[in-house]
Structures are given as C-alpha cells and as structure tokens.
Write a protein that holds these residues in place. Sequence first.
Motif, short mmCIF file in Angstrom:
data_model
loop_
_atom_site.label_atom_id
_atom_site.label_comp_id
_atom_site.label_asym_id
_atom_site.label_seq_id
_atom_site.Cartn_x
_atom_site.Cartn_y
_atom_site.Cartn_z
N VAL A 35 0.88 -1.16 0.00
CA VAL A 35 0.00 0.00 0.00
C VAL A 35 0.92 1.22 0.00
O VAL A 35 1.77 1.36 0.88
CB VAL A 35 -0.95 0.01 1.22
CG1 VAL A 35 -1.81 1.27 1.20
CG2 VAL A 35 -1.83 -1.24 1.21
N MET A 36 0.77 2.06 -1.01
CA MET A 36 1.62 3.24 -1.15
C MET A 36 0.83 4.50 -0.82
O MET A 36 -0.37 4.56 -1.05
CB MET A 36 2.19 3.32 -2.56
CG MET A 36 3.12 2.18 -2.89
SD MET A 36 3.94 2.47 -4.47
CE MET A 36 5.00 1.04 -4.52
N PHE A 37 1.54 5.50 -0.31
CA PHE A 37 0.87 6.72 0.11
C PHE A 37 1.66 7.95 -0.30
O PHE A 37 2.88 7.93 -0.40
CB PHE A 37 0.67 6.71 1.63
CG PHE A 37 1.96 6.63 2.41
CD1 PHE A 37 2.62 7.77 2.81
CD2 PHE A 37 2.49 5.40 2.75
CE1 PHE A 37 3.81 7.69 3.53
CE2 PHE A 37 3.67 5.30 3.47
CZ PHE A 37 4.34 6.46 3.86
N ALA A 45 -2.99 4.94 4.73
CA ALA A 45 -2.38 3.79 4.07
C ALA A 45 -2.30 2.60 5.03
O ALA A 45 -2.57 1.46 4.65
CB ALA A 45 -1.00 4.15 3.54
N LYS A 46 -1.95 2.86 6.27
CA LYS A 46 -1.85 1.78 7.25
C LYS A 46 -3.22 1.16 7.52
O LYS A 46 -3.33 -0.05 7.70
CB LYS A 46 -1.22 2.30 8.55
CG LYS A 46 0.27 2.52 8.41
CD LYS A 46 0.88 3.00 9.71
CE LYS A 46 2.40 3.10 9.58
NZ LYS A 46 3.04 3.56 10.81
N LYS A 56 2.99 -4.62 3.87
CA LYS A 56 3.97 -3.63 3.42
C LYS A 56 3.31 -2.29 3.10
O LYS A 56 2.34 -2.23 2.34
CB LYS A 56 4.70 -4.18 2.19
CG LYS A 56 5.92 -3.40 1.79
CD LYS A 56 6.68 -4.15 0.69
CE LYS A 56 7.91 -3.39 0.28
NZ LYS A 56 8.62 -4.07 -0.82
N VAL A 57 3.85 -1.21 3.68
CA VAL A 57 3.37 0.15 3.44
C VAL A 57 4.60 1.01 3.16
O VAL A 57 5.60 0.91 3.88
CB VAL A 57 2.61 0.69 4.68
CG1 VAL A 57 2.18 2.13 4.47
CG2 VAL A 57 1.41 -0.19 4.99
N GLN A 58 4.53 1.83 2.12
CA GLN A 58 5.68 2.68 1.80
C GLN A 58 5.24 3.92 1.04
O GLN A 58 4.13 3.96 0.49
CB GLN A 58 6.69 1.90 0.95
CG GLN A 58 6.23 1.64 -0.47
CD GLN A 58 7.26 0.90 -1.29
OE1 GLN A 58 7.75 -0.14 -0.89
NE2 GLN A 58 7.59 1.44 -2.45
N ALA A 71 -4.78 9.59 -6.67
CA ALA A 71 -5.11 9.03 -5.35
C ALA A 71 -4.02 9.33 -4.33
O ALA A 71 -2.83 9.36 -4.66
CB ALA A 71 -5.30 7.52 -5.48
N ASN A 72 -4.43 9.54 -3.10
CA ASN A 72 -3.48 9.76 -2.01
C ASN A 72 -2.92 8.44 -1.48
O ASN A 72 -1.84 8.42 -0.90
CB ASN A 72 -4.15 10.52 -0.86
CG ASN A 72 -4.45 11.95 -1.25
OD1 ASN A 72 -3.64 12.62 -1.87
ND2 ASN A 72 -5.64 12.41 -0.90
N VAL A 73 -3.68 7.37 -1.65
CA VAL A 73 -3.27 6.03 -1.22
C VAL A 73 -3.57 5.08 -2.37
O VAL A 73 -4.65 5.13 -2.97
CB VAL A 73 -4.05 5.59 0.05
CG1 VAL A 73 -3.74 4.15 0.40
CG2 VAL A 73 -3.74 6.51 1.22
N SER A 74 -2.62 4.22 -2.70
CA SER A 74 -2.81 3.24 -3.77
C SER A 74 -2.44 1.85 -3.29
O SER A 74 -1.46 1.68 -2.57
CB SER A 74 -1.92 3.59 -4.98
OG SER A 74 -2.36 4.78 -5.59
N VAL A 75 -3.23 0.88 -3.72
CA VAL A 75 -2.94 -0.52 -3.43
C VAL A 75 -2.27 -1.10 -4.68
O VAL A 75 -2.84 -1.06 -5.77
CB VAL A 75 -4.23 -1.30 -3.12
CG1 VAL A 75 -3.92 -2.79 -2.93
CG2 VAL A 75 -4.91 -0.73 -1.89
#
Length: 86
Positions: A35-37, A45-46, A56-58, A71-75
């Motif tokens: 998940v990216m932010f 994102a978390k 995984k988050v980055q 988007a502010n958050v992407s999967v």
Amino acid sequence: ASEGLAATWGGKVEEQGFELGAVTNTESEFEESVVMFKSGREPEAKEVAEKLAIPKVQPMVSEVAEVSGGANVSVVVGEDNAPAEG
C-alpha cells in the motif's frame, strides 16, 4: 502482471468500505503487494493495509503516482497475490 488481478482486488477494496479510484496496471511487476501513500497520508495507508492484510506500506513511487489518478493512497497488488498458474 496477471490478467484481472487489479479488478479482483478493486472489488476487495470496495468491500472494505474504501473509495475505489483508478484500476490500472503498472509497466513494472511488483513481487510483493504494497500500500503506497503520498506525503502526509501514511495513517490512511496503514488502515487500508490492515483491512486488506497487506503487511507492506511505503511512500508512493512515481510510476504508481502516474497511473493512480491522483489518489493519495494506492494498493499495488504484487505477484504474491496472483493466483498460481498451472
């Protein structure tokens, strides 16, 4: 990339109550789902990562930012979540 993987996961995103943005594919293959932010959006994102069981988050890389429709958050669904072939 596995055919239909992005669309399948798009449904999972909506089922968890999140707004679904652009469903696209990247040129690069990602081995692991992540998940990216964008800056300042790590808490969101978390939350997404927790609900989708993606560890995984980055921060968002430019390739994902370019195809994510703002988007502010992407999967990013990696090969670790692709169905086994054969």
